[in-house]
Design a protein around this motif. Sequence first.
Motif, PDB file in Angstrom:
ATOM      1  N   ARG A   1       1.246  -1.683   0.340  1.00 28.84           N
ATOM      2  CA  ARG A   1      -0.217   0.172  -0.050  1.00 28.84           C
ATOM      3  C   ARG A   1       0.819   1.240  -0.081  1.00 28.84           C
ATOM      4  O   ARG A   1       0.616   1.987  -0.420  1.00 28.84           O
ATOM      5  CB  ARG A   1      -1.076  -0.394   1.323  1.00 28.84           C
ATOM      6  N   VAL A   2       2.028   1.312   0.474  1.00 26.99           N
ATOM      7  CA  VAL A   2       2.774   2.454   0.936  1.00 26.99           C
ATOM      8  C   VAL A   2       4.100   2.630  -0.461  1.00 26.99           C
ATOM      9  O   VAL A   2       4.397   3.598  -0.038  1.00 26.99           O
ATOM     10  CB  VAL A   2       3.470   2.384   2.345  1.00 26.99           C
ATOM     11  N   PHE A   3       4.112   1.768  -1.223  1.00 27.00           N
ATOM     12  CA  PHE A   3       5.172   1.239  -1.615  1.00 27.00           C
ATOM     13  C   PHE A   3       5.220   2.543  -2.767  1.00 27.00           C
ATOM     14  O   PHE A   3       6.648   2.731  -3.335  1.00 27.00           O
ATOM     15  CB  PHE A   3       4.803   0.299  -3.242  1.00 27.00           C
ATOM     16  N   PRO A   4       4.140   3.021  -3.609  1.00 21.40           N
ATOM     17  CA  PRO A   4       4.464   4.156  -3.925  1.00 21.40           C
ATOM     18  C   PRO A   4       4.651   5.101  -3.676  1.00 21.40           C
ATOM     19  O   PRO A   4       5.747   6.190  -4.066  1.00 21.40           O
ATOM     20  CB  PRO A   4       2.715   4.575  -4.470  1.00 21.40           C
ATOM     21  N   TRP A   5       5.150   5.421  -2.011  1.00 23.26           N
ATOM     22  CA  TRP A   5       5.111   6.377  -1.301  1.00 23.26           C
ATOM     23  C   TRP A   5       6.568   6.258  -1.108  1.00 23.26           C
ATOM     24  O   TRP A   5       7.580   6.931  -0.729  1.00 23.26           O
ATOM     25  CB  TRP A   5       4.246   6.784   0.265  1.00 23.26           C
ATOM     26  N   VAL A   6       6.739   5.245  -0.891  1.00 21.61           N
ATOM     27  CA  VAL A   6       9.130   4.380  -0.814  1.00 21.61           C
ATOM     28  C   VAL A   6       9.353   4.614  -2.132  1.00 21.61           C
ATOM     29  O   VAL A   6      10.680   5.096  -1.963  1.00 21.61           O
ATOM     30  CB  VAL A   6       7.938   3.319  -0.390  1.00 21.61           C
ATOM     31  N   VAL A   7       9.042   4.513  -3.045  1.00 21.75           N
ATOM     32  CA  VAL A   7       9.640   4.936  -3.997  1.00 21.75           C
ATOM     33  C   VAL A   7       9.917   6.089  -4.292  1.00 21.75           C
ATOM     34  O   VAL A   7      11.233   6.854  -4.724  1.00 21.75           O
ATOM     35  CB  VAL A   7       9.072   3.921  -5.422  1.00 21.75           C
ATOM     36  N   HIS A   8       8.967   7.423  -4.375  1.00 21.27           N
ATOM     37  CA  HIS A   8       9.669   8.292  -4.464  1.00 21.27           C
ATOM     38  C   HIS A   8       9.644   9.049  -2.951  1.00 21.27           C
ATOM     39  O   HIS A   8      11.015  10.253  -3.363  1.00 21.27           O
ATOM     40  CB  HIS A   8       7.734   9.074  -4.636  1.00 21.27           C
ATOM     41  N   GLY A   9       9.803   8.811  -1.904  1.00 24.22           N
ATOM     42  CA  GLY A   9      10.481   8.882  -1.172  1.00 24.22           C
ATOM     43  C   GLY A   9      12.110   8.563  -1.149  1.00 24.22           C
ATOM     44  O   GLY A   9      13.077   9.386  -1.138  1.00 24.22           O
ATOM     45  N   SER A  10      12.318   7.169  -1.338  1.00 24.28           N
ATOM     46  CA  SER A  10      13.533   7.399  -1.893  1.00 24.28           C
ATOM     47  C   SER A  10      14.254   8.083  -3.167  1.00 24.28           C
ATOM     48  O   SER A  10      14.984   8.829  -3.095  1.00 24.28           O
ATOM     49  CB  SER A  10      13.696   5.345  -2.394  1.00 24.28           C
ATOM     50  N   CYS A  11      13.268   8.763  -3.932  1.00 23.20           N
ATOM     51  CA  CYS A  11      13.868   8.848  -5.070  1.00 23.20           C
ATOM     52  C   CYS A  11      14.480  10.554  -4.201  1.00 23.20           C
ATOM     53  O   CYS A  11      15.339  11.512  -5.426  1.00 23.20           O
ATOM     54  CB  CYS A  11      12.988   9.341  -6.524  1.00 23.20           C
ATOM     55  N   LEU A  12      13.563  11.719  -4.020  1.00 22.21           N
ATOM     56  CA  LEU A  12      13.699  12.314  -3.378  1.00 22.21           C
ATOM     57  C   LEU A  12      15.247  12.400  -2.041  1.00 22.21           C
ATOM     58  O   LEU A  12      15.787  13.474  -2.513  1.00 22.21           O
ATOM     59  CB  LEU A  12      12.105  12.994  -2.678  1.00 22.21           C
ATOM     60  N   LEU A  13      14.531  11.382  -1.876  1.00 27.30           N
ATOM     61  CA  LEU A  13      16.260  11.447  -0.548  1.00 27.30           C
ATOM     62  C   LEU A  13      17.634  11.723  -1.572  1.00 27.30           C
ATOM     63  O   LEU A  13      18.609  11.503  -1.353  1.00 27.30           O
ATOM     64  CB  LEU A  13      16.282  10.188  -0.042  1.00 27.30           C
ATOM     65  N   PHE A  14      17.564  10.573  -2.572  1.00 29.66           N
ATOM     66  CA  PHE A  14      18.885  10.498  -3.439  1.00 29.66           C
ATOM     67  C   PHE A  14      18.596  11.769  -3.639  1.00 29.66           C
ATOM     68  O   PHE A  14      20.447  12.278  -4.009  1.00 29.66           O
ATOM     69  CB  PHE A  14      18.438   9.545  -4.185  1.00 29.66           C
ATOM     70  N   ALA A  15      17.831  12.119  -4.575  1.00 25.86           N
ATOM     71  CA  ALA A  15      18.621  13.790  -5.035  1.00 25.86           C
ATOM     72  C   ALA A  15      19.007  14.675  -4.354  1.00 25.86           C
ATOM     73  O   ALA A  15      19.667  15.397  -4.210  1.00 25.86           O
ATOM     74  CB  ALA A  15      16.766  14.535  -5.943  1.00 25.86           C
ATOM     75  N   ALA A  16      18.167  14.486  -2.782  1.00 20.73           N
ATOM     76  CA  ALA A  16      18.478  15.728  -1.899  1.00 20.73           C
ATOM     77  C   ALA A  16      20.079  15.526  -1.370  1.00 20.73           C
ATOM     78  O   ALA A  16      20.610  16.429  -1.774  1.00 20.73           O
ATOM     79  CB  ALA A  16      18.144  15.717  -0.559  1.00 20.73           C
ATOM     80  N   VAL A  17      20.835  14.422  -1.317  1.00 19.08           N
ATOM     81  CA  VAL A  17      21.928  13.333  -1.060  1.00 19.08           C
ATOM     82  C   VAL A  17      22.801  14.290  -2.078  1.00 19.08           C
ATOM     83  O   VAL A  17      24.136  14.815  -1.474  1.00 19.08           O
ATOM     84  CB  VAL A  17      22.116  11.951  -0.978  1.00 19.08           C
ATOM     85  N   HIS A  18      22.324  14.793  -3.205  1.00 19.64           N
ATOM     86  CA  HIS A  18      23.335  15.190  -3.837  1.00 19.64           C
ATOM     87  C   HIS A  18      23.490  16.955  -4.270  1.00 19.64           C
ATOM     88  O   HIS A  18      24.588  17.476  -4.737  1.00 19.64           O
ATOM     89  CB  HIS A  18      23.153  15.029  -5.271  1.00 19.64           C
ATOM     90  N   LEU A  19      23.208  17.218  -3.216  1.00 17.99           N
ATOM     91  CA  LEU A  19      22.813  18.900  -2.599  1.00 17.99           C
ATOM     92  C   LEU A  19      24.435  19.199  -2.240  1.00 17.99           C
ATOM     93  O   LEU A  19      24.499  20.081  -2.491  1.00 17.99           O
ATOM     94  CB  LEU A  19      22.085  19.176  -1.905  1.00 17.99           C
ATOM     95  N   ASN A  20      25.257  17.698  -1.562  1.00 20.66           N
ATOM     96  CA  ASN A  20      26.638  18.105  -1.258  1.00 20.66           C
ATOM     97  C   ASN A  20      27.046  17.926  -2.379  1.00 20.66           C
ATOM     98  O   ASN A  20      28.787  18.645  -1.808  1.00 20.66           O
ATOM     99  CB  ASN A  20      26.362  16.392  -0.824  1.00 20.66           C
ATOM    100  N   ASN A  21      26.867  18.286  -3.522  1.00 21.96           N
ATOM    101  CA  ASN A  21      27.789  18.071  -5.213  1.00 21.96           C
ATOM    102  C   ASN A  21      27.877  19.771  -5.030  1.00 21.96           C
ATOM    103  O   ASN A  21      28.748  20.263  -5.701  1.00 21.96           O
ATOM    104  CB  ASN A  21      27.419  17.240  -5.708  1.00 21.96           C
ATOM    105  N   PHE A  22      27.549  20.504  -4.297  1.00 23.16           N
ATOM    106  CA  PHE A  22      27.601  22.160  -4.131  1.00 23.16           C
ATOM    107  C   PHE A  22      27.875  22.130  -2.900  1.00 23.16           C
ATOM    108  O   PHE A  22      27.841  22.068  -1.817  1.00 23.16           O
ATOM    109  CB  PHE A  22      26.353  22.261  -4.402  1.00 23.16           C
TER     110      PHE A  22
END
Length: 258
Positions: A174-195
């Motif tokens: 039931r929460v799988f869509p939230w897990v997927v999109h949440g993981s993608c947002l976290l993945f993107a947020a980690v790359h703020l460290n590139n700046f």
Amino acid sequence: MATGAYGTHTLRFRDEWRDFLRFVARPRIAPRLPGRRGGHGEWMDWFPDVSVGRLFRWACVLWAINLLFLGPIALAAAGAGGAEHRLDLGNIPWLQALLWAPIVEELTFRHGLRQPGRAVWLVPACVVALLSGPRWYAVALAGMVVLLCWWPYLRRVPARPAALPWRWCRAYLRVFPWVVHGSCLLFAAVHLNNFSLNQTPWWLMPLLVLPQWLTGLALAWLRVRRGIGASMLLHGIFNGGPLLVVWLALQWMPLPPA
């Protein structure tokens, strides 16, 4: 074209693209894409039956979208907020981009999408490795995680993913869509460290990592539909393309001496 989840024919690229768009709109954990051959489940997850050429086509699509649409938005946001990329043109991190990041980031953000029971111990270990960087102990930790994932195959016993009670499985679906999109947002947020963000307003920060957000969605789809090995390989190809362009440009126009 095969119609079953384990058909014998390979999907056309446009069919994969449609499946990806459906996945983004409504992530689902099943079915696998047609063309997956039979074999040991764990081994097939790491070494899926998908060609490098097909993965390269996916990388080209991601590069094109990022170059033409999301990249200019990220550059405009960086210019408006004063953010600067940390990439050292005199020391291009080939090994980190081609090996370390694809392995550790895929284990951290996407391996558990299909195996939430294993994620209980795998994700914390990989987060430690991710935050530590490619130091010897982090490399050893990541290697231990991979070894534990491969252990059923190495022992030649049937793979048995960590079992969850049925009610937990239903809740996870039931929460799988939230897990997927949440993981993608976290993945993107980690790359703020590139700046080096400097005085960048917080509301501009998401725009800086739009390319990583899109790439994370594609990698999540590929991990769920093909396997963790396919997402790792696409991750490495995607990272390598821009670095290769930078390296070739530097061969023609070397940096001035400091």
